[in-house]
Enzyme design. Structure first.
Site, PDB file in Angstrom:
ATOM      1  N   ARG A  62       0.822  -1.209   0.000  1.00 54.24           N
ATOM      2  CA  ARG A  62       0.000   0.000   0.000  1.00 54.24           C
ATOM      3  C   ARG A  62       0.855   1.257   0.000  1.00 54.24           C
ATOM      4  O   ARG A  62       0.385   2.349  -0.341  1.00 54.24           O
ATOM      5  CB  ARG A  62      -0.930  -0.025   1.218  1.00 54.24           C
ATOM      6  CG  ARG A  62      -2.133   0.887   1.084  1.00 54.24           C
ATOM      7  CD  ARG A  62      -3.244   0.496   2.025  1.00 54.24           C
ATOM      8  NE  ARG A  62      -2.962   0.840   3.409  1.00 54.24           N
ATOM      9  CZ  ARG A  62      -3.774   0.530   4.422  1.00 54.24           C
ATOM     10  NH1 ARG A  62      -4.875  -0.157   4.197  1.00 54.24           N
ATOM     11  NH2 ARG A  62      -3.463   0.882   5.646  1.00 54.24           N
ATOM     12  N   LYS A  79      11.268  -0.069   5.787  1.00 52.81           N
ATOM     13  CA  LYS A  79      11.672  -0.534   7.108  1.00 52.81           C
ATOM     14  C   LYS A  79      10.526  -1.335   7.699  1.00 52.81           C
ATOM     15  O   LYS A  79       9.574  -0.799   8.246  1.00 52.81           O
ATOM     16  CB  LYS A  79      12.014   0.667   8.016  1.00 52.81           C
ATOM     17  CG  LYS A  79      12.964   0.351   9.167  1.00 52.81           C
ATOM     18  CD  LYS A  79      12.406  -0.431  10.311  1.00 52.81           C
ATOM     19  CE  LYS A  79      11.231   0.074  11.048  1.00 52.81           C
ATOM     20  NZ  LYS A  79      10.788  -0.949  12.084  1.00 52.81           N
ATOM     21  N   PRO A  80      10.580  -2.685   7.573  1.00 45.30           N
ATOM     22  CA  PRO A  80       9.498  -3.505   8.128  1.00 45.30           C
ATOM     23  C   PRO A  80       9.666  -3.704   9.628  1.00 45.30           C
ATOM     24  O   PRO A  80      10.727  -3.425  10.200  1.00 45.30           O
ATOM     25  CB  PRO A  80       9.676  -4.832   7.388  1.00 45.30           C
ATOM     26  CG  PRO A  80      11.152  -4.920   7.147  1.00 45.30           C
ATOM     27  CD  PRO A  80      11.610  -3.497   6.905  1.00 45.30           C
ATOM     28  N   ALA A  81       8.627  -4.208  10.262  1.00 44.77           N
ATOM     29  CA  ALA A  81       8.707  -4.562  11.675  1.00 44.77           C
ATOM     30  C   ALA A  81       9.684  -5.720  11.860  1.00 44.77           C
ATOM     31  O   ALA A  81       9.777  -6.616  11.009  1.00 44.77           O
ATOM     32  CB  ALA A  81       7.329  -4.955  12.198  1.00 44.77           C
ATOM     33  N   GLY A  99       1.440   2.417  12.153  1.00 44.04           N
ATOM     34  CA  GLY A  99       1.784   1.879  13.463  1.00 44.04           C
ATOM     35  C   GLY A  99       1.002   2.597  14.543  1.00 44.04           C
ATOM     36  O   GLY A  99      -0.029   3.222  14.287  1.00 44.04           O
ATOM     37  N   GLU A 143      -0.777   6.471   9.275  1.00 46.93           N
ATOM     38  CA  GLU A 143      -1.947   5.629   9.532  1.00 46.93           C
ATOM     39  C   GLU A 143      -1.710   5.020  10.898  1.00 46.93           C
ATOM     40  O   GLU A 143      -0.895   4.113  11.056  1.00 46.93           O
ATOM     41  CB  GLU A 143      -2.095   4.567   8.436  1.00 46.93           C
ATOM     42  CG  GLU A 143      -3.472   3.935   8.394  1.00 46.93           C
ATOM     43  CD  GLU A 143      -3.556   2.669   9.220  1.00 46.93           C
ATOM     44  OE1 GLU A 143      -4.075   2.767  10.365  1.00 46.93           O
ATOM     45  OE2 GLU A 143      -3.115   1.616   8.760  1.00 46.93           O
ATOM     46  N   LEU A 144      -2.423   5.560  11.910  1.00 46.54           N
ATOM     47  CA  LEU A 144      -2.084   5.274  13.298  1.00 46.54           C
ATOM     48  C   LEU A 144      -3.149   4.385  13.953  1.00 46.54           C
ATOM     49  O   LEU A 144      -3.903   3.705  13.285  1.00 46.54           O
ATOM     50  CB  LEU A 144      -1.892   6.601  14.047  1.00 46.54           C
ATOM     51  CG  LEU A 144      -0.864   7.544  13.413  1.00 46.54           C
ATOM     52  CD1 LEU A 144      -0.792   8.866  14.168  1.00 46.54           C
ATOM     53  CD2 LEU A 144       0.517   6.889  13.348  1.00 46.54           C
ATOM     54  N   GLU A 203      -6.700  -0.267  22.373  1.00 49.48           N
ATOM     55  CA  GLU A 203      -6.779  -1.075  21.150  1.00 49.48           C
ATOM     56  C   GLU A 203      -6.379  -2.504  21.511  1.00 49.48           C
ATOM     57  O   GLU A 203      -5.202  -2.785  21.762  1.00 49.48           O
ATOM     58  CB  GLU A 203      -5.847  -0.489  20.087  1.00 49.48           C
ATOM     59  CG  GLU A 203      -6.052  -1.069  18.704  1.00 49.48           C
ATOM     60  CD  GLU A 203      -5.265  -0.320  17.646  1.00 49.48           C
ATOM     61  OE1 GLU A 203      -5.632  -0.418  16.461  1.00 49.48           O
ATOM     62  OE2 GLU A 203      -4.268   0.351  17.988  1.00 49.48           O
TER      63      GLU A 203
END
Length: 475
Positions: free
Chosen positions: A159, A174-176, A228, A250-251, A380
């Protein structure tokens, strides 16, 4: 299956400069499935340099060429979709149905933005004074740092990569650290289809925060796109401020579900189940706070209990399971602590509420008598927990639904006219009416309040990676 577990910089797979690696763990059995290269400051610098060196030539590449590369990547991912899904299952833990669903959803962003690459809009008009022609061009914003989370390791990456490449921007992904293998596989697909050196780079910096800040502060980096938590998003916005870096965020979310008195209970149960249990509840769009009118409460609880009892929990590679593992033991224990705290606060445990002895599994769980504003209601959950609050008045339900710093997603179930009226009153960037899923590459995805800035997907998504340039011509 063997995995790529290295950094990708300037068209080459390489181990980190210090030679350090970190474990990638299968959360279903806690085994180590790979040891991924840890990026140093020098590695991150090299990735930014590679992207900066490639930016001018990539921006000059014809839109059709960029489009066809993205389309080729889509076709490879389509042909290899089961391999794609297996990687997601192994490092993330989610069920097979969720993983194959994510893989199919993720590849659609490459197809969608392949089409958007050749339709970047501009403008040309006569000024009202008649003294000049106003030309508005849109140009790539430049080197873009893309930071993605562990819960949707494929979809959150495509995306961002899709619109960035379509717009003519070079990227550093930079992925998790929990889920870098999915990212490495996608980057390898882009390499295989011929994306030029330096256009896509992948780093996994250790320690994360300081090295990400170093990259943001490099003058070549002009865009940050982050998915994140809101807490980390705030820190990154502070870092962006020093260099006035454009930021898309996008939080976090805390999505309410409002079940109105006139709801079709078949639709409400089916929609809530999808909204809550998709990805085992580990989604920023997941139904988190379930507000049910008191006249329908007992029926809702009875039917939801039966629906949850029919779910099978187990390893994602067992395709008969509907709920897989959470991403880690720590994440499982966090969900368990929220449930235990809710019960201590007066909630009633109707179903579930148990952790597995081995692996990061947690039962599908139903709580009633949940207090609005309690910890589980304000947090959350990111797990398979349905927390029900009853209400007496629709205005009260809307007030409680909006009583949060978050505003990403909301759900309404009811007679269509009334449901639409409630949907318009809810403070959320996206609202689902009588359905449990809204995500679509062709739709703008994003939130209001502290759930984010900007939109991903749709025609809006590519605009996040473009800047307007006004050129004045004599009339």
């Amino acid at each position: 299956m063997s995995y790529i577990a290295d950094l990708f910089i300037d068209g080459e797979w390489r181990s980190g400069g210090a030679g350090d690696r970190f474990d990638v763990i299968d959360p279903s059995d806690e085994t180590v499935i790979a040891r991924f290269a840890a990026a140093t400051s020098d590695d991150c610098t090299a990735a930014v340099d590679a992207a900066a060196n490639a930016q001018e030539s990539w921006a000059a590449t014809a839109p059709r060429e960029r489009s066809e590369l993205l389309r080729s990547a889509y076709e490879v991912l389509t042909a290899e979709v089961e391999d794609f899904a297996e990687i997601i299952v192994r490092e993330n833990g989610k069920s097979w149905s969720d993983a194959i669903g994510e893989a199919n959803y993720a590849k659609e962003f490459f197809r969608w933005f392949a089409e958007e690459a050749v339709r970047i809009p501009g403008d040309y008009r006569l000024s009202p004074a008649g003294d000049k022609r106003i030309v508005v061009d849109r140009q790539p914003i430049g080197v873009s740092l893309l930071i993605t989370p562990w819960n949707f390791p494929a979809a959150m990456a495509t995306r961002k990569i899709g619109p960035a490449l379509a717009a003519g921007c070079t990227t550093i992904l930079k992925p998790a650290r929990e889920t870098p293998l999915t990212a490495a596989y996608m980057v390898e697909v882009l390499r295989r289809v011929g994306v030029p050196n330096g256009v896509v780079n992948l780093v996994t910096p250790v320690p994360t925060g300081p090295l990400v800040a170093e990259m943001i502060n490099r003058p070549e980096v002009r865009k940050l796109s982050f998915t994140g938590s809101t807490e980390v998003g705030r820190d990154l916005l502070h870092a962006c401020a020093d260099s006035v870096v454009s930021a898309s965020m996008e939080l976090g979310g805390n999505a309410p579900v409002v079940v109105l008195p006139g709801a079709d209970m078949d639709v409400a149960i089916e929609g809530t189940m999808v909204a809550k249990m998709r990805n085992g509840g580990a989604a920023c769009t997941a139904a988190n706070r379930i507000y049910v009118h008191r006249s329908r409460h007992d029926e809702f609880v009875e039917r939801m209990t039966a629906a949850l009892a029919a779910l099978s929990v187990g390893p994602g590679l067992d395709r008969s399971r509907q709920i897989g593992a959470l991403v880690s033991i720590a994440e499982r224990d966090k969900v368990a602590a929220l449930v235990d705290g809710a019960v201590a606060d007066g909630a009633t445990l109707v179903h579930g509420g148990k952790s597995s002895e081995q692996g990061a599994f947690y039962d599908a769980t139903l709580l009633t008598d949940v207090r609005h504003g309690s910890r589980i209601n304000a947090t959350e959950i990111f797990g398979p927990v349905v927390a029900v609050v009853s209400y007496d008045d629709v205005d009260e339900a809307v007030r409680m639904a909006n009583d949060t710093i978050y505003g990403l997603m909301a759900y309404v179930f009811g007679e269509e006219h009334e449901a639409m009226a409630v949907a318009r009153r809810l403070e959320a960037g996206m609202v689902a009416v009588n359905r449990g899923v809204v995500s679509d590459p062709a739709a703008p995805f994003g939130g209001v309040k502290q759930s984010g800035l900007g939109r991903e997907g749709a025609s809006d998504g590519i605009l996040e990676f473009l800047e307007e340039k006004y050129i004045a011509l004599n009339a």
